[in-house]
Design a protein around this motif. Structure first.
Motif, PDB file in Angstrom:
ATOM      1  N   UNK A 167       0.810  -1.216   0.000  1.00  0.00           N
ATOM      2  CA  UNK A 167       0.000   0.000   0.000  1.00  0.00           C
ATOM      3  C   UNK A 167       0.848   1.273   0.000  1.00  0.00           C
ATOM      4  N   UNK A 168       2.171   1.114   0.110  1.00  0.00           N
ATOM      5  CA  UNK A 168       3.119   2.242   0.064  1.00  0.00           C
ATOM      6  C   UNK A 168       2.888   3.236   1.203  1.00  0.00           C
ATOM      7  N   UNK A 169       2.929   2.722   2.408  1.00  0.00           N
ATOM      8  CA  UNK A 169       2.898   3.603   3.578  1.00  0.00           C
ATOM      9  C   UNK A 169       4.157   4.449   3.605  1.00  0.00           C
ATOM     10  N   UNK A 170       4.026   5.657   4.153  1.00  0.00           N
ATOM     11  CA  UNK A 170       5.166   6.574   4.256  1.00  0.00           C
ATOM     12  C   UNK A 170       5.831   6.527   5.623  1.00  0.00           C
ATOM     13  N   UNK A 171       5.075   6.178   6.680  1.00  0.00           N
ATOM     14  CA  UNK A 171       5.659   6.099   8.023  1.00  0.00           C
ATOM     15  C   UNK A 171       4.652   5.454   8.961  1.00  0.00           C
ATOM     16  N   UNK A 172       5.173   4.911  10.071  1.00  0.00           N
ATOM     17  CA  UNK A 172       4.344   4.276  11.083  1.00  0.00           C
ATOM     18  C   UNK A 172       4.873   4.620  12.463  1.00  0.00           C
ATOM     19  N   UNK A 173       4.000   5.064  13.361  1.00  0.00           N
ATOM     20  CA  UNK A 173       4.381   5.196  14.762  1.00  0.00           C
ATOM     21  C   UNK A 173       4.415   3.810  15.385  1.00  0.00           C
ATOM     22  N   UNK A 174       5.308   3.596  16.325  1.00  0.00           N
ATOM     23  CA  UNK A 174       5.414   2.296  16.992  1.00  0.00           C
ATOM     24  C   UNK A 174       4.325   2.203  18.057  1.00  0.00           C
ATOM     25  N   UNK A 175       3.619   1.069  18.101  1.00  0.00           N
ATOM     26  CA  UNK A 175       2.597   0.833  19.116  1.00  0.00           C
ATOM     27  C   UNK A 175       3.109  -0.070  20.218  1.00  0.00           C
ATOM     28  N   UNK A 176       2.426  -0.074  21.351  1.00  0.00           N
ATOM     29  CA  UNK A 176       2.869  -0.931  22.456  1.00  0.00           C
ATOM     30  C   UNK A 176       2.805  -2.409  22.113  1.00  0.00           C
TER      31      UNK A 176
END
Length: 586
Positions: free
Chosen positions: A136-145
């Motif tokens: 899906x070509x994500x640009x960034x992801x925050x890390x989850x617990x």
């Protein structure tokens, strides 16, 4: 000779003149080395000066929890929630806004039997949810617990396989490069606008995870970290966007903090917007809610629904001021829901097919038989055979005197007859491991009093619906007791007996609990720091499946070792539960 010399000089003059003419002609065609002219009459303006208005479109998901295909694994029925349906919505939005950035707020790699199977049972293929994110070509992801649930090796494997950065600016880490290093932010260029994407993770991870699952990381309070990082980022960017795995700790309509969230710092999205200048947009998650076009202190905020239930979209119009700097002219956000009418994206279904087939084969494995059909709908307010089964597994595997557990998923359905891994997985949906700790009788009573505090006092105020207990209301096996809801919180546990006698407050007990509780999850601070006598290192779900495979039978009758009084309170809770089910199905 003179004549020839004169002709030679004329030829040389002619050649020089010809070359000069050619150079002049070439300079006009190539746009090079022309004499300087007033700016109004010469070469076109720089591209940056031409663009005076630019719309930055941002798309966000959160808390996907491994829901790639539109299926409910526990009921084996179709679902409208899924990443495959979100992929269809993303393509539609990109058709309108080709430069849109796609972001995620974490809790991506854990949460379904599929995610579990390829994090624990078969680690050879690439992480399935990350594979879908790459497609899906994500640009960034925050890390989850929940990225930490399976330990660092599996988390780093998923990160290594990602074609996009993982972000968390409030992590203090010993890792400076490689798989372990998690970046605080990135800068993207969208039509000449410098867009900073800053990530944050809820600092509650040490309360929920065993230490070896986050070794080398320290979790700083979000606002404290942001006060240091956002000014640094602001110098480098025209637009500052936060993606955070942390939600609202309060009612957005009233600003009133939710009960139990006071001073935790777990959900800090509101405080971040209120206390840290320089942020233009916040996408948040963690709380499995949904919100669009919320503005706090001038900061636009949005949250997509968990499990791929909706896609959040923000459109921020940027304009240049007289000094040539980009400024926010307007901004708004909305959520786009998935539904039956939204088709799953064929490309995502294709890449998920092999993962799905292996998961379904595993889930359909028969392991035991049940003498009766059962469900978990009443298991949080009366003794229940399914919770008794969890207790038996924990007592057996932990060599314990007492077990503490709860019904995590009241919607579990156990059929009469053959029972498969699917039903066992539904009975214990979280990836918790088992600890056996040493407690005194007094400490055990404190834990039971804390559990009893999750129930509404009786009689309840007239016209006020009862607040039904959630998954933090543990029950105990190995002791017998009553919970009297007419008593004050802290004095509700009565007739606490162990092996036929009143429990001695000084008696030492082996107590089986899960790792979430050991770290204080659910407010059980009494467990923190207790001596660990045994630690299986195996998920309780796997222990449950192994126990059922070995014994081949699910108990259909509870042993009745605890109850809530008065009976009218239990009847009222049952009535409230039925009404809530009806409301959800309307």
């Amino acid at each position: 000779m003179r004549f020839r010399g004169m002709v030679g000089r004329l030829l040389r003059i002619w050649r020089v003149a010809a070359i000069a003419c050619a150079l002049v002609a070439g300079s006009h065609s190539l746009g090079a080395q022309q004499p300087a002219k007033p700016a109004a009459q010469t070469a076109p303006k720089p591209a940056a000066a031409q663009a005076t208005r630019q719309t930055v479109t941002l798309l966000s998901t959160t808390d996907i929890h491994g829901h790639i295909e539109p299926v409910d694994y526990y009921s084996n029925k179709p679902s409208n929630f899924s990443l495959a349906k979100i992929a269809t919505l993303v393509k539609q939005q990109r058709a309108e806004a080709p430069k849109a950035l796609l972001l995620d707020c974490g809790d991506t790699t854990q949460g379904t039997p599929l995610a579990y199977y390829f994090a624990v049972k078969d680690l050879k293929p690439k992480n399935p949810t990350i594979t879908a994110f790459n497609e899906m070509h994500y640009d960034a992801m925050a890390v989850g617990n929940h990225e930490f649930n399976f330990g660092l090796a599996e988390m780093w494997k998923a990160k290594r396989e990602s074609n996009f950065p993982w972000l968390a600016a409030n992590l203090k880490e010993i890792y400076t490069a490689g798989d372990g290093f998690i970046r605080p932010y990135i800068i993207k260029n969208v039509g000449g606008v410098r867009v900073a994407i800053v990530g944050f993770i809820t600092p509650g991870v040490p309360r929920w995870e065993i230490p070896e699952h986050y070794r080398g990381y320290e979790f700083e309070p979000i606002v404290e970290a942001a006060q240091r990082v956002i000014p640094e980022v602001h110098k480098q960017a025209d637009l500052v966007v936060v993606i955070m795995h942390s939600g609202l700790d309060r009612d957005p309509a009233t600003g009133k903090i939710f009960e139990g969230q006071e001073n935790l710092g777990e959900n800090a999205a509101w405080e971040l917007a209120e206390q840290v200048p320089g942020i233009d947009m916040i996408f948040y998650g963690h709380t499995h809610s949904e919100m669009a076009d919320l503005t706090v202190n001038g900061v636009l905020m949005a949250q997509a629904k968990n499990w791929g239930g909706s896609l959040a979209r923000a459109d921020i119009v940027m304009e240049r001021d007289e000094a040539g700097r980009w400024r926010v002219a307007s901004k708004h956000s909305r959520v786009i829901k998935t539904s039956e009418s939204v088709a799953a994206d064929p490309a995502i279904l294709k890449l998920a097919a092999a993962y799905e087939a292996a998961t379904e084969k595993y889930l359909d494995t028969p392991i035991a038989n049940s003498e009766a059909a059962m469900d978990g709908s009443r298991a949080r307010y009366e003794d229940d055979p399914l919770v008794d089964l969890i207790h038996r597994v924990q007592l057996d595997a932990g060599h314990a005197d007492v077990s503490m557990a709860t019904m995590f998923f009241p919607g579990v359905q156990i059929p009469k007859g053959p029972v498969t891994v699917r039903q066992a997985a539904a009975l214990y949906v979280y990836d918790n491991s088992l600890y056996t700790v040493e407690m005194t009788g007094a400490q055990l009573k404190d834990a039971l009093e804390h559990a009893a505090g999750f129930y509404t006092a009786w009689p309840a105020p007239a016209g006020t619906p009862l607040k039904l207990p959630g998954y933090n209301a543990d029950s105990a096996e190995g002791v017998s007791y009553e919970i009297d809801l007419t008593k004050p919180v802290g004095e509700r546990v009565l007739n606490l007996m162990f092996r036929g006698k009143a429990l001695d407050p000084a008696e030492k007990l082996r107590v089986a609990i899960n790792n979430y509780r050991y770290t204080g999850g659910g407010g059980y601070s009494v467990y923190k720091g207790l001596p660990i006598l045994e630690q299986t290192g195996v998920e309780i779900r796997d222990l449950l499946i192994e126990y059922l495979t070995r014994t081949g039978k699910i108990p259909s009758v509870a042993d009745g070792n605890w109850k809530i009084v008065p009976a009218e309170a239990v009847a009222a809770m049952e009535k409230q539960a039925r009404e809530e089910v009806v409301d959800r199905t309307r």
